[in-house]
Design a protein around this motif. Structure first.
Motif, PDB file in Angstrom:
ATOM      1  N   TYR A 111       0.861  -1.180   0.000  1.00  0.00           N
ATOM      2  CA  TYR A 111       0.000   0.000   0.000  1.00  0.00           C
ATOM      3  C   TYR A 111       0.899   1.232   0.000  1.00  0.00           C
ATOM      4  CZ  TYR A 111      -3.350  -3.470   1.699  1.00  0.00           C
ATOM      5  OH  TYR A 111      -4.128  -4.600   1.840  1.00  0.00           O
ATOM      6  N   HIS A 112       0.626   2.149  -0.907  1.00  0.00           N
ATOM      7  CA  HIS A 112       1.436   3.354  -1.022  1.00  0.00           C
ATOM      8  C   HIS A 112       0.741   4.492  -0.272  1.00  0.00           C
ATOM      9  CE1 HIS A 112       4.022   1.343  -3.906  1.00  0.00           C
ATOM     10  NE2 HIS A 112       2.934   0.946  -4.553  1.00  0.00           N
ATOM     11  N   THR A 113       1.433   5.039   0.717  1.00  0.00           N
ATOM     12  CA  THR A 113       0.897   6.122   1.541  1.00  0.00           C
ATOM     13  C   THR A 113       1.833   7.326   1.477  1.00  0.00           C
ATOM     14  OG1 THR A 113       2.060   5.504   3.588  1.00  0.00           O
ATOM     15  CG2 THR A 113       0.006   4.333   3.095  1.00  0.00           C
ATOM     16  N   ARG A 114       1.413   8.402   2.108  1.00  0.00           N
ATOM     17  CA  ARG A 114       2.260   9.601   2.140  1.00  0.00           C
ATOM     18  C   ARG A 114       3.541   9.366   2.933  1.00  0.00           C
ATOM     19  NH1 ARG A 114      -1.855  14.095   4.216  1.00  0.00           N
ATOM     20  NH2 ARG A 114      -2.469  12.291   5.489  1.00  0.00           N
ATOM     21  N   LYS A 115       3.503   8.412   3.860  1.00  0.00           N
ATOM     22  CA  LYS A 115       4.690   8.132   4.670  1.00  0.00           C
ATOM     23  C   LYS A 115       5.632   7.128   4.008  1.00  0.00           C
ATOM     24  CE  LYS A 115       2.489   9.067   9.136  1.00  0.00           C
ATOM     25  NZ  LYS A 115       2.171   8.510  10.491  1.00  0.00           N
ATOM     26  N   GLY A 116       5.158   6.483   2.945  1.00  0.00           N
ATOM     27  CA  GLY A 116       5.983   5.481   2.274  1.00  0.00           C
ATOM     28  C   GLY A 116       5.163   4.274   1.882  1.00  0.00           C
ATOM     29  N   THR A 117       5.838   3.207   1.545  1.00  0.00           N
ATOM     30  CA  THR A 117       5.183   1.978   1.093  1.00  0.00           C
ATOM     31  C   THR A 117       5.020   1.020   2.259  1.00  0.00           C
ATOM     32  OG1 THR A 117       6.104   2.203  -1.128  1.00  0.00           O
ATOM     33  CG2 THR A 117       5.324   0.019  -0.483  1.00  0.00           C
ATOM     34  N   VAL A 118       3.793   0.593   2.496  1.00  0.00           N
ATOM     35  CA  VAL A 118       3.501  -0.401   3.526  1.00  0.00           C
ATOM     36  C   VAL A 118       3.640  -1.786   2.906  1.00  0.00           C
ATOM     37  CG1 VAL A 118       1.780  -1.309   5.119  1.00  0.00           C
ATOM     38  CG2 VAL A 118       1.941   1.161   4.731  1.00  0.00           C
ATOM     39  N   HIS A 119       4.573  -2.572   3.433  1.00  0.00           N
ATOM     40  CA  HIS A 119       4.800  -3.924   2.926  1.00  0.00           C
ATOM     41  C   HIS A 119       3.906  -4.879   3.717  1.00  0.00           C
ATOM     42  CE1 HIS A 119       8.326  -2.442   0.704  1.00  0.00           C
ATOM     43  NE2 HIS A 119       8.570  -1.711   1.784  1.00  0.00           N
ATOM     44  N   ALA A 120       2.629  -4.961   3.309  1.00  0.00           N
ATOM     45  CA  ALA A 120       1.644  -5.731   4.067  1.00  0.00           C
ATOM     46  C   ALA A 120       1.858  -7.233   3.930  1.00  0.00           C
ATOM     47  CB  ALA A 120       0.228  -5.363   3.609  1.00  0.00           C
ATOM     48  N   VAL A 121       2.134  -7.684   2.703  1.00  0.00           N
ATOM     49  CA  VAL A 121       2.388  -9.104   2.427  1.00  0.00           C
ATOM     50  C   VAL A 121       3.559  -9.179   1.464  1.00  0.00           C
ATOM     51  CG1 VAL A 121       1.446 -11.264   1.503  1.00  0.00           C
ATOM     52  CG2 VAL A 121      -0.059  -9.677   2.714  1.00  0.00           C
ATOM     53  N   THR A 122       4.524 -10.053   1.758  1.00  0.00           N
ATOM     54  CA  THR A 122       5.730 -10.126   0.936  1.00  0.00           C
ATOM     55  C   THR A 122       5.999 -11.557   0.496  1.00  0.00           C
ATOM     56  OG1 THR A 122       6.698  -8.246   2.140  1.00  0.00           O
ATOM     57  CG2 THR A 122       8.196  -9.607   0.827  1.00  0.00           C
ATOM     58  N   ASP A 123       5.816 -11.819  -0.790  1.00  0.00           N
ATOM     59  CA  ASP A 123       6.239 -13.070  -1.418  1.00  0.00           C
ATOM     60  C   ASP A 123       5.712 -14.304  -0.682  1.00  0.00           C
ATOM     61  OD1 ASP A 123       7.514 -14.511  -3.414  1.00  0.00           O
ATOM     62  OD2 ASP A 123       9.376 -14.683  -2.272  1.00  0.00           O
ATOM     63  N   VAL A 124       4.417 -14.365  -0.474  1.00  0.00           N
ATOM     64  CA  VAL A 124       3.803 -15.486   0.243  1.00  0.00           C
ATOM     65  C   VAL A 124       3.300 -16.534  -0.752  1.00  0.00           C
ATOM     66  CG1 VAL A 124       1.810 -16.191   1.637  1.00  0.00           C
ATOM     67  CG2 VAL A 124       3.176 -14.208   2.299  1.00  0.00           C
ATOM     68  N   SER A 125       3.655 -17.789  -0.508  1.00  0.00           N
ATOM     69  CA  SER A 125       3.181 -18.906  -1.318  1.00  0.00           C
ATOM     70  C   SER A 125       2.576 -19.964  -0.400  1.00  0.00           C
ATOM     71  CB  SER A 125       4.323 -19.516  -2.130  1.00  0.00           C
ATOM     72  OG  SER A 125       4.823 -18.595  -3.082  1.00  0.00           O
ATOM     73  N   LEU A 126       1.336 -20.348  -0.691  1.00  0.00           N
ATOM     74  CA  LEU A 126       0.613 -21.341   0.107  1.00  0.00           C
ATOM     75  C   LEU A 126      -0.281 -22.149  -0.827  1.00  0.00           C
ATOM     76  CD1 LEU A 126      -0.600 -19.044   3.025  1.00  0.00           C
ATOM     77  CD2 LEU A 126       1.125 -20.842   3.260  1.00  0.00           C
ATOM     78  N   ASP A 127      -0.666 -23.341  -0.374  1.00  0.00           N
ATOM     79  CA  ASP A 127      -1.687 -24.087  -1.093  1.00  0.00           C
ATOM     80  C   ASP A 127      -2.643 -24.695  -0.080  1.00  0.00           C
ATOM     81  OD1 ASP A 127      -0.951 -27.184  -0.705  1.00  0.00           O
ATOM     82  OD2 ASP A 127       0.924 -26.090  -1.042  1.00  0.00           O
ATOM     83  N   VAL A 128      -3.910 -24.805  -0.476  1.00  0.00           N
ATOM     84  CA  VAL A 128      -4.948 -25.356   0.386  1.00  0.00           C
ATOM     85  C   VAL A 128      -5.556 -26.557  -0.323  1.00  0.00           C
ATOM     86  CG1 VAL A 128      -6.987 -24.856   1.774  1.00  0.00           C
ATOM     87  CG2 VAL A 128      -5.434 -22.991   1.138  1.00  0.00           C
ATOM     88  N   PRO A 129      -5.345 -27.774   0.201  1.00  0.00           N
ATOM     89  CA  PRO A 129      -5.929 -28.960  -0.442  1.00  0.00           C
ATOM     90  C   PRO A 129      -7.453 -28.901  -0.456  1.00  0.00           C
ATOM     91  CG  PRO A 129      -4.181 -29.582   1.085  1.00  0.00           C
ATOM     92  CD  PRO A 129      -4.448 -28.123   1.307  1.00  0.00           C
ATOM     93  N   ARG A 130      -8.024 -29.491  -1.446  1.00  0.00           N
ATOM     94  CA  ARG A 130      -9.473 -29.522  -1.622  1.00  0.00           C
ATOM     95  C   ARG A 130     -10.153 -30.108  -0.381  1.00  0.00           C
ATOM     96  NH1 ARG A 130     -11.618 -29.300  -6.490  1.00  0.00           N
ATOM     97  NH2 ARG A 130      -9.568 -29.880  -7.325  1.00  0.00           N
ATOM     98  N   GLY A 131     -11.159 -29.383   0.142  1.00  0.00           N
ATOM     99  CA  GLY A 131     -11.936 -29.866   1.267  1.00  0.00           C
ATOM    100  C   GLY A 131     -11.294 -29.678   2.623  1.00  0.00           C
ATOM    101  N   SER A 132     -10.143 -29.037   2.693  1.00  0.00           N
ATOM    102  CA  SER A 132      -9.450 -28.846   3.972  1.00  0.00           C
ATOM    103  C   SER A 132      -9.588 -27.406   4.457  1.00  0.00           C
ATOM    104  CB  SER A 132      -7.965 -29.201   3.829  1.00  0.00           C
ATOM    105  OG  SER A 132      -7.302 -28.237   3.016  1.00  0.00           O
TER     106      SER A 132
END
Length: 345
Positions: A34-55
């Motif tokens: 998120y880009h704000t007047r104070k700078g860039t908020v790094h809310a999520v960085t390079d996240v990789s996940l998987d969710v199996p079907r039905g779990s």
């Protein structure tokens, strides 16, 4: 169940050789800024996940760690800064306009505050029906009414009694049931729940959690459950991903994570989770751990290397110099730490 049209994947569909065969939802290298007047908020960085079907995959961590930002990014609310979000073979990040609108029937969200997430000026029946009206339903008003009644009944509300009332006439737990009906009426395949019980009394929390489990079985859902309460997660999740300052630091099945946490931050969360008998660590027979600082660094300027190093009692110079990769230590158990707690086990 809702079946996606063949053209949803379109030319943007990507190869699936790098994802598990049973994965219903895949988050691939997602970054949210998120880009704000104070700078860039790094809310999520390079996240990789998987969710199996039905779990059910739980995302846990302190407030401000990026859980909700990641959950919203899965629904393109807003679109991630980079990365992919795959539902089966459909890359939601590559869709727009009518294609994205059609695909969103397959993934829905239940928001944190059940009262503020409902329009106070509309009647319950209209709130639940809104998604159907936007998407368009064969059969017209009669079919919409039938599906709305079925969704309200599924979550334990009487359509005749509740349908013509407004959200202000209901308790917090009842409003969360309405919000759940609004999500389920579209018959989604994936349900993202953003702290759905955090604003509710403890006695009501149990009712909503039981309802979610019932709806998961009834609608054959794949779920992402966002929470900061590890006691709640322990009872509902099949796998848990621990987030800290926008990054995933540990992923494991629920029992493994609670019985043998490998990341110091995971152990810190378990050590601080209260239960009737003390802390969750006491209940599980784990040794506790204490952070060197109680202050969470700013996402505007996250620490170099391992983001937890400024609070970690095991931090070394290596932790400041290099970001630890998410590494498999046992089958199904991954940790991003240069000095994991389980390295000698």
């Amino acid at each position: 169940m809702t079946v996606s049209p063949p053209d949803l994947a379109g030319p943007a569909a990507t190869e699936t050789a790098d994802r598990p065969a049973d994965a219903k939802l895949v988050v691939d290298a997602v970054t949210v800024e998120y880009h704000t007047r104070k700078g860039t908020v790094h809310a999520v960085t390079d996240v990789s996940l998987d969710v199996p079907r039905g779990s059910t995959l739980a995302l846990v961590g302190e407030s401000g760690c990026g859980k909700s930002s990641l959950g919203r990014a899965m629904l393109q609310l807003p679109r991630p800064s980079s990365g992919r979000v795959m539902v089966d073979d459909t890359d939601l990040c590559a869709l727009s306009g009518s294609s994205l609108k059609e695909a969103r029937k397959r993934i829905q969200m239940v928001f944190q505050d059940p009262i503020s997430s409902l329009n106070p000026r509309r009647r319950v029946r209209d709130i639940v029906a809104e998604g159907l009206e936007i998407q368009g339903v064969d059969g017209g008003r009669e079919e919409i009414r039938r599906r709305v009644d079925a969704a309200l009944e599924a979550v334990g509300l009487d359509p005749a009694h509740a349908g013509d009332r407004r959200p202000s006439e209901f308790s917090g737990g009842q409003c969360q049931r309405i919000a759940l009906a609004r999500a389920l009426v579209l018959e989604p395949e994936v349900l993202v729940c953003d702290e759905p019980v955090s604003a509710l009394d403890v006695s009501v929390q149990a009712q909503i959690l039981n309802l979610l489990e019932e709806m998961k079985e009834r609608y054959h859902l794949t779920m992402v459950f966002i929470s900061h309460d590890l006691s709640v997660v322990h009872n509902i999740a099949d796998r848990v991903a621990v987030m800290y300052l926008g990054m995933v630091c540990e992923v494991a099945d629920t029992e493994t994570l609670y019985r043998a946490p490998a990341h110091p931050y995971t152990m810190l969360l378990i050590s601080s989770a209260p239960t009737l008998g003390g802390t969750l660590a006491d209940t599980l027979g784990e040794d506790s751990i204490t952070a060197t600082s109680s202050e969470l660094p700013s996402p505007l300027n996250p620490p170099s290397g391992c983001r937890f190093r400024t609070r970690c009692p095991r931090a070394t110079e290596l932790c400041a110099a290099e970001r630890p990769p998410l590494t498999t230590i046992t089958p199904g158990h991954q940790v991003a730490c240069h000095h994991p707690l389980q390295e000698n086990r």
